[in-house]
Write an enzyme that holds these catalytic residues in place. Sequence first.
Site, mmCIF file in Angstrom:
data_model
loop_
_atom_site.group_PDB
_atom_site.id
_atom_site.type_symbol
_atom_site.label_atom_id
_atom_site.label_comp_id
_atom_site.label_asym_id
_atom_site.label_seq_id
_atom_site.Cartn_x
_atom_site.Cartn_y
_atom_site.Cartn_z
ATOM 1 N N THR A 106 -11.318 5.985 11.226
ATOM 2 C CA THR A 106 -11.326 5.407 12.575
ATOM 3 C C THR A 106 -10.852 6.417 13.616
ATOM 4 O O THR A 106 -11.021 6.207 14.807
ATOM 5 C CB THR A 106 -10.457 4.135 12.640
ATOM 6 N N ARG A 124 3.525 -0.966 10.519
ATOM 7 C CA ARG A 124 4.715 -0.964 11.379
ATOM 8 C C ARG A 124 5.156 -2.322 11.904
ATOM 9 O O ARG A 124 6.373 -2.544 11.999
ATOM 10 C CB ARG A 124 4.489 0.033 12.530
ATOM 11 N N LYS A 131 -7.449 8.304 -0.836
ATOM 12 C CA LYS A 131 -8.721 8.759 -0.245
ATOM 13 C C LYS A 131 -9.268 10.018 -0.913
ATOM 14 O O LYS A 131 -9.450 11.063 -0.275
ATOM 15 C CB LYS A 131 -8.563 9.004 1.256
ATOM 16 N N LEU A 132 -9.602 9.925 -2.198
ATOM 17 C CA LEU A 132 -10.062 11.113 -2.927
ATOM 18 C C LEU A 132 -11.426 11.601 -2.426
ATOM 19 O O LEU A 132 -12.275 10.797 -2.016
ATOM 20 C CB LEU A 132 -10.157 10.795 -4.433
ATOM 21 N N HIS A 133 -11.632 12.902 -2.475
ATOM 22 C CA HIS A 133 -12.898 13.522 -2.051
ATOM 23 C C HIS A 133 -12.960 14.912 -2.681
ATOM 24 O O HIS A 133 -12.314 15.848 -2.213
ATOM 25 C CB HIS A 133 -12.918 13.620 -0.515
ATOM 26 N N ASP A 134 -13.717 15.046 -3.783
ATOM 27 C CA ASP A 134 -13.813 16.344 -4.474
ATOM 28 C C ASP A 134 -15.081 16.301 -5.334
ATOM 29 O O ASP A 134 -15.875 15.355 -5.222
ATOM 30 C CB ASP A 134 -12.545 16.569 -5.324
ATOM 31 N N ILE A 135 -15.284 17.279 -6.181
ATOM 32 C CA ILE A 135 -16.475 17.245 -7.029
ATOM 33 C C ILE A 135 -16.338 16.103 -8.044
ATOM 34 O O ILE A 135 -15.218 15.697 -8.390
ATOM 35 C CB ILE A 135 -16.728 18.593 -7.747
ATOM 36 N N ASP A 142 -3.506 4.418 -1.691
ATOM 37 C CA ASP A 142 -4.424 4.854 -0.631
ATOM 38 C C ASP A 142 -4.408 6.386 -0.538
ATOM 39 O O ASP A 142 -3.761 6.953 0.328
ATOM 40 C CB ASP A 142 -3.944 4.193 0.673
ATOM 41 N N ARG A 163 -2.560 -6.750 14.170
ATOM 42 C CA ARG A 163 -1.272 -6.911 14.848
ATOM 43 C C ARG A 163 -0.953 -8.390 15.016
ATOM 44 O O ARG A 163 -1.783 -9.129 15.559
ATOM 45 C CB ARG A 163 -1.315 -6.251 16.245
ATOM 46 N N LYS A 204 0.860 -1.198 0.000
ATOM 47 C CA LYS A 204 0.000 0.000 0.000
ATOM 48 C C LYS A 204 0.891 1.241 0.000
ATOM 49 O O LYS A 204 1.798 1.363 0.815
ATOM 50 C CB LYS A 204 -0.884 0.002 1.249
ATOM 51 N N GLN A 263 -2.882 2.095 17.308
ATOM 52 C CA GLN A 263 -4.126 1.444 16.904
ATOM 53 C C GLN A 263 -4.875 1.029 18.165
ATOM 54 O O GLN A 263 -4.270 0.573 19.134
ATOM 55 C CB GLN A 263 -3.853 0.213 16.035
HETATM 56 O O1 C5P Z 1 1.421 0.660 11.050
HETATM 57 P P1 C5P Z 1 -0.013 0.220 10.967
HETATM 58 O O2 C5P Z 1 -0.168 -1.284 10.818
HETATM 59 O O3 C5P Z 1 -0.863 0.781 12.070
HETATM 60 O O4 C5P Z 1 -0.497 0.850 9.591
HETATM 61 C C1 C5P Z 1 -1.821 0.741 9.144
HETATM 62 C C2 C5P Z 1 -1.992 1.467 7.855
HETATM 63 O O5 C5P Z 1 -3.369 1.486 7.535
HETATM 64 C C3 C5P Z 1 -1.531 2.914 7.872
HETATM 65 O O6 C5P Z 1 -1.039 3.205 6.557
HETATM 66 C C4 C5P Z 1 -2.796 3.680 8.160
HETATM 67 O O7 C5P Z 1 -2.797 4.973 7.611
HETATM 68 C C5 C5P Z 1 -3.839 2.823 7.453
HETATM 69 N N1 C5P Z 1 -5.203 2.949 7.953
HETATM 70 C C6 C5P Z 1 -5.571 2.677 9.271
HETATM 71 N N2 C5P Z 1 -6.869 2.801 9.668
HETATM 72 C C7 C5P Z 1 -7.795 3.169 8.790
HETATM 73 C C8 C5P Z 1 -7.453 3.437 7.460
HETATM 74 C C9 C5P Z 1 -6.131 3.317 7.078
HETATM 75 O O8 C5P Z 1 -4.727 2.321 10.080
HETATM 76 N N3 C5P Z 1 -9.060 3.244 9.184
#
Ligand code: C5P
Length: 232
Positions: free
Chosen positions: A119, A211, A61-65, A59, A181, A32, A190
């Site tokens: 989230t 991560r 996340k587009l948001h426009d007209i 990733d 995780r 991603k 998270q």
């Molecule tokens: O490092 P980690 O596993 O937390 O990364 C999760 C990835 O998913 C990050 O790129 C984060 O921006 C993305 N993401 C998220 N929660 C969302 C949407 C995207 O953690 N609701």
Amino acid sequence: MGKDVIIALDFPGQEQTLAFLDRFAGRKPYVKIGMELFYAAGPDIVRQVKARGHQVFLDLKLHDIPNTVRRAMASLSALDVDMCNLHAAGTVAMMEAALEGLTRPDGTRPLLLAVTQLTSTSEERMRDELWIDHPMDETVLHYTELAKRAGLDGVVCSPLEAGKVHQRCGSGFLTVTPGVRPVGGDVGDQVRVTTPAGAKALGSDYIVVGRPITQAEDPAAVWQRCVDDFVD
Ligand code: C5P
């Protein structure tokens, strides 16, 4: 289609990204590319990662007209990405325009997913700042239904919501789920997390792991364990 582990390449630039991918010794995980890397390294990083043989979820996340999103999606589609996304809050008309823009002359197109509510948005802030008075889970499912109505392929959501999404929109409607995780991994920032095996049991189609893999001593080994637990 589906059932794969997507590694979030949350790196500040091209050098770190390619050095990270070199550590996979010929294996080609699905990756991603998000705003941090795309805005730093530009479309060329997508071309380079694709040329190395990886599938790419872009990733942004587009948001426009609708017209702007249609044309922006045409540019992303020409980059040959495999999956991309937008905010369902842009309305059904915007999502339909996005699909039009994504569709290539030969009729193929990348998968298109919707973000429902981030989230990071709490129910309280949604009510007080966005003036949405419905409970969070109802709002998420309502936006999910709008995405389905517009013809999208699925949503980005928590693994804990995957079952409800499938119940409401069918098992073929994809759930791409961050917040995963590996067992014993550091949770970081998270909050509502599950393991790859837990996400599999809950019905996620793709898990996004950042991560725990990118910061690991042996990223390829952690990725392989996630694949073993989630896919096989
Ligand atoms: O490092 P980690 O596993 O937390 O990364 C999760 C990835 O998913 C990050 O790129 C984060 O921006 C993305 N993401 C998220 N929660 C969302 C949407 C995207 O953690 N609701």
